[in-house]
Scaffold this motif. Structure first.
Motif, PDB file in Angstrom:
ATOM      1  N   LEU A 514      -1.870  -1.106   8.252  1.00 30.86           N
ATOM      2  CA  LEU A 514      -2.548  -2.380   8.014  1.00 30.86           C
ATOM      3  C   LEU A 514      -4.023  -2.168   7.676  1.00 30.86           C
ATOM      4  O   LEU A 514      -4.537  -2.717   6.707  1.00 30.86           O
ATOM      5  N   CYS A 515      -4.692  -1.328   8.478  1.00 33.20           N
ATOM      6  CA  CYS A 515      -6.126  -1.109   8.260  1.00 33.20           C
ATOM      7  C   CYS A 515      -6.363  -0.470   6.909  1.00 33.20           C
ATOM      8  O   CYS A 515      -7.281  -0.854   6.187  1.00 33.20           O
ATOM      9  N   HIS A 516      -5.513   0.490   6.558  1.00 34.15           N
ATOM     10  CA  HIS A 516      -5.698   1.141   5.260  1.00 34.15           C
ATOM     11  C   HIS A 516      -5.561   0.141   4.126  1.00 34.15           C
ATOM     12  O   HIS A 516      -6.366   0.103   3.206  1.00 34.15           O
ATOM     13  N   VAL A 517      -4.543  -0.704   4.220  1.00 28.85           N
ATOM     14  CA  VAL A 517      -4.311  -1.685   3.158  1.00 28.85           C
ATOM     15  C   VAL A 517      -5.498  -2.638   3.051  1.00 28.85           C
ATOM     16  O   VAL A 517      -5.984  -2.937   1.957  1.00 28.85           O
ATOM     17  N   LEU A 518      -6.003  -3.082   4.210  1.00 32.66           N
ATOM     18  CA  LEU A 518      -7.131  -4.010   4.180  1.00 32.66           C
ATOM     19  C   LEU A 518      -8.380  -3.352   3.620  1.00 32.66           C
ATOM     20  O   LEU A 518      -9.180  -3.982   2.937  1.00 32.66           O
ATOM     21  N   SER A 519      -8.545  -2.051   3.903  1.00 36.97           N
ATOM     22  CA  SER A 519      -9.765  -1.373   3.464  1.00 36.97           C
ATOM     23  C   SER A 519      -9.842  -1.267   1.949  1.00 36.97           C
ATOM     24  O   SER A 519     -10.906  -1.034   1.396  1.00 36.97           O
ATOM     25  N   LEU A 520      -8.710  -1.459   1.271  1.00 35.90           N
ATOM     26  CA  LEU A 520      -8.722  -1.323  -0.187  1.00 35.90           C
ATOM     27  C   LEU A 520      -9.518  -2.423  -0.880  1.00 35.90           C
ATOM     28  O   LEU A 520      -9.793  -2.334  -2.070  1.00 35.90           O
ATOM     29  N   GLY A 521      -9.869  -3.452  -0.136  1.00 38.07           N
ATOM     30  CA  GLY A 521     -10.632  -4.536  -0.757  1.00 38.07           C
ATOM     31  C   GLY A 521     -12.100  -4.224  -0.918  1.00 38.07           C
ATOM     32  O   GLY A 521     -12.816  -4.957  -1.595  1.00 38.07           O
ATOM     33  N   MET A 883       6.404   2.425   2.181  1.00 35.51           N
ATOM     34  CA  MET A 883       5.035   2.866   2.459  1.00 35.51           C
ATOM     35  C   MET A 883       4.192   2.902   1.199  1.00 35.51           C
ATOM     36  O   MET A 883       2.996   2.666   1.238  1.00 35.51           O
ATOM     37  N   ARG A 884       4.800   3.259   0.071  1.00 31.59           N
ATOM     38  CA  ARG A 884       4.052   3.304  -1.183  1.00 31.59           C
ATOM     39  C   ARG A 884       3.832   1.908  -1.727  1.00 31.59           C
ATOM     40  O   ARG A 884       2.774   1.600  -2.270  1.00 31.59           O
ATOM     41  N   SER A 885       4.864   1.053  -1.636  1.00 31.55           N
ATOM     42  CA  SER A 885       4.740  -0.217  -2.353  1.00 31.55           C
ATOM     43  C   SER A 885       3.833  -1.211  -1.649  1.00 31.55           C
ATOM     44  O   SER A 885       3.253  -2.060  -2.321  1.00 31.55           O
ATOM     45  N   ILE A 886       3.662  -1.092  -0.330  1.00 30.95           N
ATOM     46  CA  ILE A 886       2.768  -2.047   0.332  1.00 30.95           C
ATOM     47  C   ILE A 886       1.334  -1.908  -0.190  1.00 30.95           C
ATOM     48  O   ILE A 886       0.765  -2.870  -0.696  1.00 30.95           O
ATOM     49  N   PRO A 887       0.717  -0.716  -0.115  1.00 28.95           N
ATOM     50  CA  PRO A 887      -0.656  -0.643  -0.630  1.00 28.95           C
ATOM     51  C   PRO A 887      -0.762  -0.975  -2.119  1.00 28.95           C
ATOM     52  O   PRO A 887      -1.728  -1.625  -2.522  1.00 28.95           O
ATOM     53  N   VAL A 888       0.220  -0.552  -2.907  1.00 28.01           N
ATOM     54  CA  VAL A 888       0.124  -0.814  -4.348  1.00 28.01           C
ATOM     55  C   VAL A 888       0.131  -2.304  -4.627  1.00 28.01           C
ATOM     56  O   VAL A 888      -0.722  -2.818  -5.361  1.00 28.01           O
ATOM     57  N   ALA A 889       1.079  -3.012  -4.008  1.00 26.01           N
ATOM     58  CA  ALA A 889       1.178  -4.449  -4.281  1.00 26.01           C
ATOM     59  C   ALA A 889      -0.080  -5.176  -3.830  1.00 26.01           C
ATOM     60  O   ALA A 889      -0.645  -5.994  -4.565  1.00 26.01           O
ATOM     61  N   VAL A 890      -0.551  -4.845  -2.637  1.00 26.07           N
ATOM     62  CA  VAL A 890      -1.753  -5.510  -2.137  1.00 26.07           C
ATOM     63  C   VAL A 890      -2.939  -5.175  -3.034  1.00 26.07           C
ATOM     64  O   VAL A 890      -3.758  -6.036  -3.371  1.00 26.07           O
ATOM     65  N   TYR A 891      -3.007  -3.920  -3.470  1.00 31.60           N
ATOM     66  CA  TYR A 891      -4.140  -3.508  -4.285  1.00 31.60           C
ATOM     67  C   TYR A 891      -4.157  -4.232  -5.632  1.00 31.60           C
ATOM     68  O   TYR A 891      -5.216  -4.630  -6.114  1.00 31.60           O
ATOM     69  N   VAL A 892      -2.983  -4.398  -6.228  1.00 33.48           N
ATOM     70  CA  VAL A 892      -2.928  -5.099  -7.523  1.00 33.48           C
ATOM     71  C   VAL A 892      -3.477  -6.511  -7.375  1.00 33.48           C
ATOM     72  O   VAL A 892      -4.284  -6.973  -8.192  1.00 33.48           O
ATOM     73  N   LEU A 913      -5.552   3.316 -11.628  1.00 31.42           N
ATOM     74  CA  LEU A 913      -4.885   4.339 -12.443  1.00 31.42           C
ATOM     75  C   LEU A 913      -4.201   5.369 -11.549  1.00 31.42           C
ATOM     76  O   LEU A 913      -3.037   5.736 -11.763  1.00 31.42           O
ATOM     77  N   TYR A 914      -4.910   5.820 -10.512  1.00 32.40           N
ATOM     78  CA  TYR A 914      -4.331   6.778  -9.564  1.00 32.40           C
ATOM     79  C   TYR A 914      -3.094   6.193  -8.911  1.00 32.40           C
ATOM     80  O   TYR A 914      -2.067   6.856  -8.773  1.00 32.40           O
ATOM     81  N   GLU A 915      -3.190   4.920  -8.485  1.00 30.96           N
ATOM     82  CA  GLU A 915      -2.051   4.285  -7.817  1.00 30.96           C
ATOM     83  C   GLU A 915      -0.868   4.225  -8.762  1.00 30.96           C
ATOM     84  O   GLU A 915       0.272   4.479  -8.365  1.00 30.96           O
ATOM     85  N   GLY A 916      -1.143   3.876 -10.022  1.00 31.99           N
ATOM     86  CA  GLY A 916      -0.061   3.754 -11.000  1.00 31.99           C
ATOM     87  C   GLY A 916       0.689   5.063 -11.167  1.00 31.99           C
ATOM     88  O   GLY A 916       1.925   5.099 -11.100  1.00 31.99           O
ATOM     89  N   VAL A 917      -0.060   6.150 -11.346  1.00 33.09           N
ATOM     90  CA  VAL A 917       0.595   7.454 -11.529  1.00 33.09           C
ATOM     91  C   VAL A 917       1.353   7.827 -10.263  1.00 33.09           C
ATOM     92  O   VAL A 917       2.474   8.341 -10.320  1.00 33.09           O
ATOM     93  N   HIS A 918       0.756   7.518  -9.117  1.00 31.46           N
ATOM     94  CA  HIS A 918       1.409   7.850  -7.850  1.00 31.46           C
ATOM     95  C   HIS A 918       2.736   7.107  -7.696  1.00 31.46           C
ATOM     96  O   HIS A 918       3.707   7.658  -7.173  1.00 31.46           O
ATOM     97  N   VAL A 919       2.772   5.871  -8.168  1.00 33.20           N
ATOM     98  CA  VAL A 919       4.020   5.108  -8.089  1.00 33.20           C
ATOM     99  C   VAL A 919       5.104   5.790  -8.919  1.00 33.20           C
ATOM    100  O   VAL A 919       6.252   5.923  -8.479  1.00 33.20           O
ATOM    101  N   PHE A 920       4.732   6.274 -10.102  1.00 29.36           N
ATOM    102  CA  PHE A 920       5.711   6.979 -10.935  1.00 29.36           C
ATOM    103  C   PHE A 920       6.254   8.202 -10.193  1.00 29.36           C
ATOM    104  O   PHE A 920       7.457   8.457 -10.177  1.00 29.36           O
ATOM    105  N   ILE A 921       5.350   8.952  -9.569  1.00 28.30           N
ATOM    106  CA  ILE A 921       5.780  10.152  -8.866  1.00 28.30           C
ATOM    107  C   ILE A 921       6.674   9.785  -7.689  1.00 28.30           C
ATOM    108  O   ILE A 921       7.705  10.426  -7.446  1.00 28.30           O
ATOM    109  N   THR A 922       6.302   8.704  -6.975  1.00 27.88           N
ATOM    110  CA  THR A 922       7.126   8.266  -5.853  1.00 27.88           C
ATOM    111  C   THR A 922       8.518   7.884  -6.332  1.00 27.88           C
ATOM    112  O   THR A 922       9.527   8.199  -5.684  1.00 27.88           O
ATOM    113  N   ALA A 923       8.573   7.215  -7.480  1.00 25.81           N
ATOM    114  CA  ALA A 923       9.869   6.818  -8.013  1.00 25.81           C
ATOM    115  C   ALA A 923      10.731   8.052  -8.276  1.00 25.81           C
ATOM    116  O   ALA A 923      11.922   8.082  -7.932  1.00 25.81           O
ATOM    117  N   ALA A 924      10.113   9.094  -8.839  1.00 31.89           N
ATOM    118  CA  ALA A 924      10.857  10.325  -9.105  1.00 31.89           C
ATOM    119  C   ALA A 924      11.347  10.933  -7.797  1.00 31.89           C
ATOM    120  O   ALA A 924      12.510  11.363  -7.687  1.00 31.89           O
TER     121      ALA A 924
END
Ligand code: ZN
Ligand code: ZN
Length: 942
Positions: A514-521, A883-892, A913-924
């Motif tokens: 939770l704290c990590h996700v909030l800190s992205l703001g 775990m990957r999709s929570i920060p990405v969605a909140v960040y978008v 950009l980093y998050e986007g590439v990371h999502v691709f890697i997570t998908a793989a």
């Protein structure tokens, strides 16, 4: 072709003035930092340039580049005067032709003959504009000399000829030296000296050609600078400050050496050159005329130039803002224009020259002020957002996240079911209605929008496909919610006491996420995100330590009680119970789970080792942290990595690299087959000889003096072994699937794939980063042996721990959320020339090696644990995805809200950009997980 209005033509002072210079030579030295010319390095290595700057007929400035400081957007800024968007970083790899109004196009239209030599990005941007060109590819960064010799070899011939008006030279060698060895490398000096000689040659030749008619102009500039590590892309001072020199006999000779060059914008060059060449200023330019360059002209001419510039800027403002008349810049410009008119009247009356001059100076000042205000208000609002496309993307991401979250209870149940209910008959009508509605919205939005929209410009078929996806996901969410309600209405057989069996680990994981996700703001939290992860894993270690102590010392006395409590727990587990307890019954009931209590495993010295493990890991993390200083605030602080890479510490670096490679071998080999062991040893030997060949490390018997090669043979030698090991692993995996052999073949196969990746990482990592790999393996080994197995965490908890460590290792490697830390030299290991696909793959692999290796290790661990229930891999995969999709969605969502933030281009966009590439890697990774899991379920069915 774009349509250009006849800018300047409509003005009262009609025609565009004649050119001020006959021939113009632009020498662009890639990654030329301001201190390479104006600092001590310039004095030492560029004597001719320094002399011209201090005593010659020249004007020097520091041009400020806007982030992203990457070559292609910078060339665009230099030639159009506009501010390119962030997407140009991605397009940097494959640039399409520039359609915007630009200096080159204007020059060509005016009949100027342009010659270009250098970086072939220019040739791609301006495909039909040069009468003669020779492009060199810019992505082969390990080449320092050939790229520049390719440019210089044409120079003598071209300088003798008379058939050109504009010559552009783009030298890449300095940038490549920066990427490979940094700004303080011994290679920088000779390169600067080479550049100095070229500038001297051009300058002398231009001077000798000058006749009575018009003077010539030599412009020296950099597209961007370089950071202290030699990279670029971010917004640190070293990256944005580049020198800008105008050298021409038209200027007055400098009497006193200048103190500090004035700061101008990089975009100012386009307007200044347009005036200098007698061309209209590019339509989208936000730059200001650099006044000293035209300082030798009469007051009347100077005012006219400024008026042209102001007129163009106010036109641009009119096109972009409805309320342009209220803009202070526009108001200033109108005032200046009026006093300019008065001045002309006085001038034509033949008034006293003293008064005229003073009045002229006043008008000049007014114009300059107006230009500055106009530019600043323009640069603020040039960014236009394609809101509709952004909304569509956000909706899809949020729907996927919601679907994942809704299926948490089911996916983490014993059977690890995760299916998207895409075809519920009940909702089919709703689905079609939604599709229709969305299509109607699409038509309305696209026909009414006046600005360019990416989503509207897509083909109809694709757009309808996206609409169907959105509606299908929506229906899926609705049916999932409906199912949950149905279940909750059923009488529960066993009411679950949810909060009581939450351990400290669960609380920490939840709070940390939770704290990590909030800190992205917050922009500073993004810049220094490594601190968040370091803090989280340190806290995790402390909690593990406490858990370990409790397990070792407290539980011993009340052993029977503990096991009964476990049994009680396992009795009350229903389908939808807490995820935490799922694996425990499987373990305690299975034949393989021999021990009911974990403390029986641990005896004597092992007990103390297991208590010490968290502390050892903490020490490792501290060491890794001092290896690479990252982030923004403290990035300039000296770190161990810098110390190692400096040329006088080569023996230490060589020793460290050798020891690290040895350690990697011992940590990896224990679970490999004999063939892979030998391959691994040879591969690691190859890694060392590759580093020795390119001059990073030395062999003990060889003391300098050996010439440096590209090490292509050595690198390819290692690639052969990487492929060999991965192939052996894959063969084992296939064998375990098809012939349904025992699970040990499968886990050996997985481990072999993993060790192949480790070998690849060892090859691609810089030698000073090899300890990161060693500590990664060490921590994984210790955690497996002393923490995960004895403490019996469930799959979800272990997955999240792996994810956290993976994130921390991303930063331990020296990565950050800025573009500058991407090590693109990794994309050229073992390649002769730039090949797009392997280069992208290798660069992405190196950047995300930390998270990737941890994820694959997770798979190895989960599937080798025989005592676990069969759903463990499925649980791991699902948790990883969540775990990957929570920060990405909140960040978008956050970034969409913060799109007018001051740091949007320098901090938020690179992170996106980093998050986007990371999502691709997570998908793989998840795909790989699912493939492995499928095997397992087949086997269970058998
Ligand atoms: Zn560049
Ligand atoms: Zn570069």
């Amino acid at each position: 072709m774009p349509c250009f209005c006849c800018l300047g033509m409509v003005s009262n002072w009609t025609k565009i003035p004649p050119p001020l210079f006959k021939k113009v030579v632009i020498v662009l030295i890639d990654a030329l930092r301001d201190d390479f010319v104006f600092g001590s390095k310039g004095k030492q290595f560029m004597p001719y340039t320094t002399q011209v700057v201090e005593k010659g007929t020249s004007y020097s400035f520091i041009a400020e580049a806007k982030p992203p400081t990457v070559t292609m957007p910078r060339i665009k800024a230099l030639m159009t005067g506009g501010i390119p968007g962030f997407i140009d970083v991605v397009v940097n790899l494959n640039s399409p032709a520039l359609l915007e109004d630009n200096l080159i196009w204007q020059a060509k239209t005016a009949g100027k003959r342009i010659i270009f030599y250098g970086d072939d990005t220019w040739v791609k941007l301006f495909p039909k504009h040069f009468v003669e060109y020779d492009g060199t590819t810019s992505f082969f960064v390990s080449d320092f000399t050939e790229v520049d010799d390719n440019v210089t070899r044409h120079l003598d011939r071209v300088l003798k000829r008379e058939d050109w008006d504009l010559l552009i030279l783009h030298y890449l060698g300095l940038d490549h030296i920066g990427h490979m060895t940094g700004p303080n490398s011994p290679l920088v000096g000779p390169k600067l000296r080479e550049m100095d000689n070229i500038l001297k040659k051009i300058h002398i030749s231009l001077l000798s050609k000058e006749e009575t008619s018009l003077p010539n102009l030599l412009v020296v500039c950099g597209d961007h600078g370089m950071s202290e590590t030699g990279s670029h892309g971010g917004s640190s001072e070293g990256e944005v400050h580049t020198p800008l020199l105008f050298i021409s006999s038209a200027f007055e000779k400098r009497s006193a050496p200048l103190a500090q060059p004035e700061l101008v914008q990089q975009t100012d060059l386009a307007s200044t050159l347009a005036i200098g060449l007698g061309l209209p200023i590019s339509r989208n330019s936000v730059g200001n005329l650099i006044l000293p360059v035209v300082g030798g002209k009469t007051m009347r001419e100077q005012l006219r130039f400024l008026h042209l510039n102001g007129f163009q800027l106010s036109r641009l403002l009119q096109e972009n803002t409805p309320a342009y008349e209220k803009d202070p810049g526009y108001e200033h410009f109108k005032i200046a224009e009026k006093s300019h008119g008065n001045w002309i009247k006085l001038y034509l009356e033949g008034n006293n020259s003293e008064i005229l001059l003073n009045l002229g100076k006043k008008v000049l000042k007014q114009y300059l002020e107006a230009l500055k205000t106009l530019s600043s208000s323009l640069s603020k609002q040039v960014a236009q957002y394609d809101m509709y496309s952004m909304m569509v993307g956000t909706v899809i991401i949020m729907e996927v996240l919601l679907l994942l979250l809704l299926s948490v209870p089911k996916a983490l149940s014993k059977r690890a079911e995760f299916e998207v209910p895409l075809s519920p008959p009940l909702f089919s009508l709703l689905f079609y209605l939604m599709c229709l509605m969305l299509c109607a919205v699409h038509v309305i939005v696209c026909t009414s929008a006046e600005s360019l929209c990416y989503f509207c410009s897509m083909s109809w078929l694709t757009a309808v496909g996206v609409m169907m996806l959105i509606s299908a996901l929506m229906c899926g969410i609705l049916s999932a919610i409906a199912k949950i309600f149905e279940n909750s209405r059923l009488p529960l057989k066993n009411p679950i006491v949810s909060s009581s069996n939450w351990s400290e680990i669960d609380a920490l994981i939840l709070a940390g996420t939770l704290c990590h996700v909030l800190s992205l703001g917050a922009s500073s939290f993004i810049e220094e995100e490594h601190q968040t992860w370091y803090f989280l894993i340190n806290t995790l270690c402390l909690v593990l330590c406490q858990e370990q102590c409790r397990n070792n010392f407290l539980l011993k006395e009340c052993d029977p009680q503990h096991s009964t409590s476990v049994r009680q727990n396992s009795d009350c587990i229903g389908e939808t119970s807490e995820s935490k307890n799922i694996d425990i019954p499987a373990a305690s009931n299975s034949k393989l789970g021999r021990a009911t209590s974990s403390s029986e495993f641990i005896k004597g010295s092992d007990k103390w080792l297991s208590v010490a493990t968290p502390w050892i890991i903490l020490i490792c993390c501290r060491l890794l942290r001092s290896l690479n200083q990252t982030g923004v605030q403290w990035a300039h602080r000296p770190d161990f990595g810098h110390w190692l890479t400096s040329s006088e510490h080569k023996p230490e670096l060589s020793f460290l690299a050798a020891v690290s490679l040895l350690m990697i071998f011992f940590l990896v080999q224990r679970r490999c087959s004999l063939v892979s062991k030998i391959a691994m040893a040879l591969g690691l030997l190859g890694v060392y000889s590759y580093r020795a060949a390119i001059g990073n490390v030395i062999f003990p018997w060889q003391h300098g003096g050996k010439d440096i090669s590209k090490g292509i043979t050595e690198a390819r030698f290692v690639y052969v072994f990487v492929l060999g090991i991965v192939f052996t692993g894959t063969k084992d995996l296939l064998k375990s699937q098809v012939i349904s052999a025992d699970s040990s073949t499968k886990s050996t196969g997985l481990w072999e794939v993993y060790s192949g990746l480790v070998l690849l990482a060892a090859l691609l990592f810089r030698p000073h980063n090899l300890p990161v790999l060693v500590f990664c393996l060490l921590i994984q080994t210790m955690m497996t042996k002393y923490i995960w197995i004895p403490l019996k965490f469930d799959a979800a908890q272990i997955t999240i721990m792996h994810y956290w460590f993976g994130q921390a290792f991303f930063y331990f490697q020296g990565n950050s959320n800025g573009i500058a830390t991407v090590d693109i030299s990794a994309g050229f290991v073992g390649l002769d020339s730039y090949v797009e696909l392997p280069a992208i793959f290798l660069t992405a692999f190196t950047t995300y090696a930390g998270p990737l290796l941890w994820a694959i290790h997770l798979l190895c661990y989960l599937s080798s644990e025989v005592s676990r229930n069969s759903a463990a891999v499925g649980h791991g995969c699902f948790c990883y995805a969540v775990m990957r999709s929570i920060p990405v969605a909140v960040y978008v969502v956050l970034v969409t809200g913060l799109r007018y933030h001051l740091f949007i281009w320098s901090v938020f966009s690179p992170k996106l950009l980093y998050e986007g590439v990371h999502v691709f890697i997570t998908a793989a990774v998840c795909l790989f997980f699912t493939a492995m899991d499928q095997n397992h379920s087949y086997k269970v069915q058998d």
